[in-house]
Design an enzyme around this catalytic site. Structure first.
Site, mmCIF file in Angstrom:
data_model
loop_
_atom_site.group_PDB
_atom_site.id
_atom_site.type_symbol
_atom_site.label_atom_id
_atom_site.label_comp_id
_atom_site.label_asym_id
_atom_site.label_seq_id
_atom_site.Cartn_x
_atom_site.Cartn_y
_atom_site.Cartn_z
ATOM 1 N N GLU A 72 0.830 -1.202 0.000
ATOM 2 C CA GLU A 72 0.000 0.000 0.000
ATOM 3 C C GLU A 72 0.868 1.256 0.000
ATOM 4 O O GLU A 72 1.986 1.260 0.521
ATOM 5 C CB GLU A 72 -0.916 -0.004 1.235
ATOM 6 N N CYS A 104 3.474 8.581 0.797
ATOM 7 C CA CYS A 104 4.127 7.659 1.727
ATOM 8 C C CYS A 104 4.219 6.297 1.042
ATOM 9 O O CYS A 104 3.200 5.710 0.682
ATOM 10 C CB CYS A 104 3.279 7.583 2.995
ATOM 11 N N CYS A 133 6.578 -6.820 7.284
ATOM 12 C CA CYS A 133 7.695 -6.269 8.057
ATOM 13 C C CYS A 133 8.087 -7.281 9.124
ATOM 14 O O CYS A 133 7.233 -7.960 9.690
ATOM 15 C CB CYS A 133 7.269 -4.951 8.717
ATOM 16 N N CYS A 138 6.864 -4.537 15.849
ATOM 17 C CA CYS A 138 6.592 -3.522 16.870
ATOM 18 C C CYS A 138 5.171 -3.765 17.400
ATOM 19 O O CYS A 138 4.248 -4.007 16.617
ATOM 20 C CB CYS A 138 6.708 -2.114 16.284
ATOM 21 N N CYS A 193 1.985 -1.777 15.865
ATOM 22 C CA CYS A 193 1.885 -1.562 14.423
ATOM 23 C C CYS A 193 1.199 -2.734 13.723
ATOM 24 O O CYS A 193 1.604 -3.884 13.886
ATOM 25 C CB CYS A 193 3.276 -1.344 13.835
ATOM 26 N N GLY A 204 7.032 -1.864 5.981
ATOM 27 C CA GLY A 204 8.408 -2.358 5.940
ATOM 28 C C GLY A 204 9.422 -1.491 6.654
ATOM 29 O O GLY A 204 9.143 -0.349 7.021
ATOM 30 N N GLU A 205 10.606 -2.066 6.860
ATOM 31 C CA GLU A 205 11.720 -1.345 7.470
ATOM 32 C C GLU A 205 12.736 -1.053 6.351
ATOM 33 O O GLU A 205 13.454 -1.967 5.915
ATOM 34 C CB GLU A 205 12.330 -2.184 8.607
ATOM 35 N N SER A 235 12.145 6.805 7.101
ATOM 36 C CA SER A 235 11.848 6.557 8.512
ATOM 37 C C SER A 235 12.287 5.150 8.892
ATOM 38 O O SER A 235 11.953 4.179 8.223
ATOM 39 C CB SER A 235 10.334 6.713 8.735
ATOM 40 N N SER A 265 12.133 6.280 14.500
ATOM 41 C CA SER A 265 10.984 5.919 15.342
ATOM 42 C C SER A 265 11.511 5.555 16.723
ATOM 43 O O SER A 265 11.836 4.405 16.992
ATOM 44 C CB SER A 265 10.242 4.733 14.725
ATOM 45 N N LEU A 266 11.583 6.551 17.572
ATOM 46 C CA LEU A 266 12.172 6.330 18.900
ATOM 47 C C LEU A 266 11.122 5.725 19.829
ATOM 48 O O LEU A 266 11.324 4.672 20.422
ATOM 49 C CB LEU A 266 12.719 7.657 19.431
ATOM 50 N N ASN A 321 -2.570 5.276 16.714
ATOM 51 C CA ASN A 321 -3.722 5.011 15.845
ATOM 52 C C ASN A 321 -4.190 3.592 16.086
ATOM 53 O O ASN A 321 -3.459 2.644 15.821
ATOM 54 C CB ASN A 321 -3.330 5.155 14.363
ATOM 55 N N CYS A 329 -0.522 6.144 10.169
ATOM 56 C CA CYS A 329 0.710 5.448 10.584
ATOM 57 C C CYS A 329 0.364 4.152 11.302
ATOM 58 O O CYS A 329 -0.444 4.139 12.228
ATOM 59 C CB CYS A 329 1.498 6.293 11.579
HETATM 60 N N1 SAH Z 1 9.715 0.815 9.707
HETATM 61 C C1 SAH Z 1 9.781 2.229 9.616
HETATM 62 C C2 SAH Z 1 8.682 2.868 8.783
HETATM 63 C C3 SAH Z 1 7.271 2.366 8.996
HETATM 64 S S1 SAH Z 1 6.446 2.848 10.488
HETATM 65 C C4 SAH Z 1 9.838 2.839 11.000
HETATM 66 O O1 SAH Z 1 9.753 2.098 11.980
HETATM 67 O O2 SAH Z 1 10.035 4.037 11.111
HETATM 68 C C5 SAH Z 1 6.133 4.555 10.287
HETATM 69 C C6 SAH Z 1 5.821 5.279 11.576
HETATM 70 O O3 SAH Z 1 4.538 4.897 12.074
HETATM 71 C C7 SAH Z 1 6.813 4.975 12.690
HETATM 72 O O4 SAH Z 1 7.241 6.154 13.302
HETATM 73 C C8 SAH Z 1 5.979 4.162 13.662
HETATM 74 O O5 SAH Z 1 6.478 4.313 14.966
HETATM 75 C C9 SAH Z 1 4.601 4.733 13.476
HETATM 76 N N2 SAH Z 1 3.521 3.848 13.881
HETATM 77 C C10 SAH Z 1 3.436 2.518 13.719
HETATM 78 N N3 SAH Z 1 2.274 2.055 14.218
HETATM 79 C C11 SAH Z 1 1.584 3.108 14.678
HETATM 80 C C12 SAH Z 1 0.291 3.273 15.277
HETATM 81 N N4 SAH Z 1 -0.528 2.245 15.474
HETATM 82 N N5 SAH Z 1 -0.084 4.531 15.617
HETATM 83 C C13 SAH Z 1 0.708 5.579 15.388
HETATM 84 N N6 SAH Z 1 1.913 5.490 14.804
HETATM 85 C C14 SAH Z 1 2.363 4.271 14.464
#
Ligand code: SAH
Length: 340
Positions: free
Chosen positions: A92, A105, A112, A116, A119, A159-160, A189, A212-213, A288, A331
C-alpha cells in the site's frame, strides 16, 4: 528467454541492454526519459522511437507496471492505494494532502519483520523486500493518475527501509537522478538499524532521516519494539550523533504516544536529555488504533502536556495530525490484503 522488464533496469543495466540490442548509447537515455519523465506504460507508448524499433524491442523486453487494485479516499482527503506485484504479493501507498504539500508515503517491503507491538503491518510478518523499481513505481503510478504534483516522498509505509538497504538506496538514486526529485524532499523513517543509519549517509547523503524512537528508556522500548534489544537507545542515539548533517538539517524523532506506556511527564523529560546536542525535532504521533490492537491513544490533554514539556526544554515538537484513519491509512495501519 524471458522478456526483460525495462523498469527493473538501473541506468548502467539499461546502457548494457541497449548495447546488446545493437543500438547507440543515446537510446538508453531516451528510454529512461520516457519511463521516468513521461511515465510510459508500455514500449508502444515511446512514440519517439520508430514503430519498427518499438516492435523489435518488444520481442526482448516490456515495461512492467504495478497493478492498481483499489483506491480509497478518506473524508479528510487522504488516499490509500493498494498495488499488486508481479508475483501476486501486494503493498500500500498513502497520499496525504496538507496545505501546500502533497506527500506520498511509500512502502519498502511486503510486510515487516520488526514486530513492533503497536503496528498493524508488523502482525503480517515479513514476506519479502521490494525491488528498487517496485518502490519507485509507487510514485510513478500515483503521479500518472493524479494531476497534482507530489511535493514530498516519505519512506514510511510498510516495511523497514534499512533492512532493504540495497533496494532502497537504488530507489533513492532513481527518484533523484531519473525523476528529478530533490533529496531534501525525501524522508526515510527507520525503527533504528544503527549501523545502517551511518551507511545510508554515505550512500545517499542529504536525504532526511526520521527515527521511530517511541520510548525514552530501554525498558519501555524493549517492550514495544523488539529491535531495541539489538540496538538499544544509546547505540541508536550515538549513531544519530555521527551523521554529518548539512547546516540547517534536523533529524526527526517520531514518538508514538501510547496511553499509560510512554506518555508520562518523566518520559518527556528523559527525551529532552537524550536529544541534547542533536539538531532535532520531535513528531508526536498519538497511537492510531486498529482492530485487535491492545493499546489506547492518550487524551489530548496528555499529549499537549507532553509537548509543552518538550518545548519548554527547547525541543521543537509537533503533534502529527492523524490522517486517513477511517480507511486504515494512518501510521501503523497498513496491511494490504494480508490477514492479521
Ligand atoms: N519501519 C519504519 C517505517 C514504517 S512505520 C519505522 O519504523 O520508522 C512509520 C511510523 O509509524 C513509525 O514512526 C511508527 O512508529 C509509526 N507507527 C506505527 N504504528 C503506529 C500506530 N498504530 N499509531 C501511530 N503510529 C504508528
Amino acid at each position: 528467454m524471458p522478456k526483460i522488464n525495462l523498469k527493473a533496469l538501473s541506468k548502467t543495466e539499461m546502457k548494457e541492454f541497449v548495447k546488446a540490442q545493437g543500438l547507440p548509447d543515446y537510446r538508453a537515455r531516451q528510454i529512461l526519459h520516457w519511463i521516468y519523465g513521461k511515465r510510459a506504460e508500455s514500449i508502444e507508448d515511446i512514440t519517439e522511437l520508430s514503430k519498427s524499433l518499438r516492435q523489435k524491442l518488444s520481442h526482448a523486453a516490456y515495461i512492467g507496471n504495478l497493478e492498481l487494485m483499489s483506491r480509497q479516499t478518506s473524508k479528510d482527503g487522504t488516499e490509500k492505494f493498494l498495488f499488486g506485484l508481479e508475483d501476486g504479493e501486494s503493498i500500500e501507498s498513502v497520499l496525504i494532502p496538507d496545505e501546500d504539500r502533497l506527500t506520498l508515503c511509500i512502502s519498502s517491503q511486503v510486510g515487516c519483520a520488526m514486530a513492533c507491538g503497536f503496528c498493524l503491518t508488523g502482525t503480517i510478518g515479513f514476506k519479502r523486500n521490494l525491488q528498487a523499481h517496485e518502490i519507485v513505481d509507487q510514485i510513478i503510478t500515483v503521479m500518472r493518475i493524479r494531476s497534482q504534483g507530489i511535493t514530498n516522498i516519505v519512506l514510511m509505509g510498510m516495511g523497514e527501509p534499512l533492512l532493504n538497504f540495497t533496494g532502497v538506496v537504488e530507489a533513492i538514486h532513481r527518484i533523484t537522478e531519473l525523476m528529478g526529485f530533490s533529496k531534501m524532499r525525501i524522508t526515510l523513517s527507520t525503527c533504528g538499524i544503527a549501523p545502517k543509519i551511518i551507511e545510508l549517509y554515505q550512500k545517499a547523503p542529504h536525504i532526511n532521516l526520521a527515527i521511530s524512537l517511541n520510548a525514552a528508556t530501554d525498558d519501555v522500548r524493549n517492550r514495544i519494539m523488539p529491535i531495541n534489544k539489538k540496538y538499544p537507545i544509546k547505540v541508536l542515539i550515538d549513531a544519530c550523533r555521527k551523521i554529518p548533517l548539512s547546516p540547517r538539517q534536523k533529524i526527526t524523532f517520531e514518538y508514538v504516544m501510547i496511553d499509560g506506556i510512554n506518555d508520562m511527564p518523566e518520559d518527556a523529560r528523559r527525551l529532552i536529555g537524550l536529544l541534547k546536542g542533536i539538531p532535532s525535532k520531535v513528531n508526536l504521533i498519538p497511537f492510531n488504533p486498529y482492530e485487535g490492537s491492545k493499546f489506547q491513544r492518550p487524551s489530548n490533554d496528555k499529549v499537549l502536556a507532553f509537548q509543552k514539556i518538550l518545548i519548554d526544554g527547547n525541543i521543537t515538537s509537533f503533534i502529527r495530525k492523524s490522517k486517513g484513519q477511517d480507511i486504515l491509512a494512518a501510521c501503523g495501519q497498513l496491511k494490504a490484503r494480508y490477514k492479521t
